[in-house]
Design a protein around this motif. Structure first.
Motif, mmCIF file in Angstrom:
data_model
loop_
_atom_site.group_PDB
_atom_site.id
_atom_site.type_symbol
_atom_site.label_atom_id
_atom_site.label_comp_id
_atom_site.label_asym_id
_atom_site.label_seq_id
_atom_site.Cartn_x
_atom_site.Cartn_y
_atom_site.Cartn_z
ATOM 1 N N THR A 2 109.697 -47.457 116.683
ATOM 2 C CA THR A 2 108.770 -47.555 115.561
ATOM 3 C C THR A 2 109.452 -47.454 114.198
ATOM 4 O O THR A 2 110.453 -46.761 114.049
ATOM 5 N N GLU A 29 111.332 -44.089 114.325
ATOM 6 C CA GLU A 29 111.054 -43.252 115.491
ATOM 7 C C GLU A 29 110.096 -42.100 115.205
ATOM 8 O O GLU A 29 110.298 -40.979 115.636
ATOM 9 N N GLN A 30 109.040 -42.422 114.465
ATOM 10 C CA GLN A 30 107.944 -41.488 114.238
ATOM 11 C C GLN A 30 106.668 -42.127 114.758
ATOM 12 O O GLN A 30 106.598 -43.338 114.940
ATOM 13 N N GLU A 31 105.650 -41.326 114.983
ATOM 14 C CA GLU A 31 104.356 -41.878 115.337
ATOM 15 C C GLU A 31 103.859 -42.711 114.166
ATOM 16 O O GLU A 31 104.003 -42.310 113.004
ATOM 17 N N LEU A 78 97.236 -45.479 117.344
ATOM 18 C CA LEU A 78 98.403 -44.609 117.288
ATOM 19 C C LEU A 78 99.450 -45.116 118.269
ATOM 20 O O LEU A 78 99.149 -45.295 119.456
ATOM 21 N N ILE A 79 100.654 -45.357 117.782
ATOM 22 C CA ILE A 79 101.762 -45.795 118.634
ATOM 23 C C ILE A 79 102.900 -44.799 118.469
ATOM 24 O O ILE A 79 103.330 -44.517 117.348
ATOM 25 N N LYS A 80 103.362 -44.297 119.602
ATOM 26 C CA LYS A 80 104.456 -43.335 119.613
ATOM 27 C C LYS A 80 105.722 -44.024 120.100
ATOM 28 O O LYS A 80 105.656 -44.940 120.928
ATOM 29 N N ASN A 100 106.168 -45.600 123.785
ATOM 30 C CA ASN A 100 104.980 -46.228 124.376
ATOM 31 C C ASN A 100 105.362 -47.627 124.802
ATOM 32 O O ASN A 100 106.243 -48.250 124.210
ATOM 33 N N GLU A 134 100.826 -45.803 127.530
ATOM 34 C CA GLU A 134 101.756 -44.675 127.460
ATOM 35 C C GLU A 134 102.969 -44.873 128.350
ATOM 36 O O GLU A 134 103.991 -44.233 128.151
#
Length: 160
Positions: free
Chosen positions: A37, A127-129, A136-138, A141, A154
């Motif tokens: 991310t 590399e953050q949500e 919401l993408i982590k 995922n 997930e």
């Protein structure tokens, strides 16, 4: 290849639609992989850095905050992603070099095209949500994209 309809039919409770008005760019119609991310606004510094590093089939998911005023990726940065084995790029924002990207062996989804390049001021977080159009993408995922849209899980899902 229409993968998303089958995935939603077989795993409806494990998938979340990343709803937006996605346009498809790049020659690959289907791509999937673990998410990396980036959160940025009209500055593609972090995108360029990441796509110049080993991708290992991962999908770069960029929250460009929906801006359509500056392109966050073009042909040269996309080529770097191809050279470094990235599986695809999803930009919640704009891209450019549409014709060239359509010939390149990478999957790209974005909101639209804009001919103006982004700024490069070293801004953005990796590399953050992130939140892409209310989803919401982590990091890590699993992302799926085809001509039908974009979805997130997930973990990796298999078709029966």
């Amino acid at each position: 290849m229409d993968i998303l309809p089958d995935l939603f039919d077989q795993h409806p409770s494990q998938l979340q639609l990343v709803s937006s008005h996605w346009e498809h760019y790049g020659a690959l119609c289907y791509f999937s992989g673990p998410a990396v991310t980036v959160n940025c606004f009209e500055d593609n510094s972090r995108i360029k850095e990441l796509l110049a590093s080993p991708g290992e089939g991962r999908i770069l998911v960029v929250n460009g905050q929906g801006s359509t005023q500056r392109a966050l990726i073009g042909d040269m940065i996309a080529q770097s992603g191809i050279d470094n084995n990235w599986g695809g790029v999803i930009i919640y924002g704009a891209i450019r070099d549409v014709h060239t990207l359509s010939q390149m062996p990478i999957g790209i989804k974005a909101l639209c095209a804009c001919p103006i390049r982004s700024q490069r001021e070293g801004k953005g977080e990796i590399e953050q949500e992130i939140v892409v159009d209310r989803t919401l993408i982590k990091p890590g995922n699993y992302i799926y994209a085809d001509l039908n849209g974009v979805a997130m899980s997930e973990h990796k899902l298999e078709l029966a």
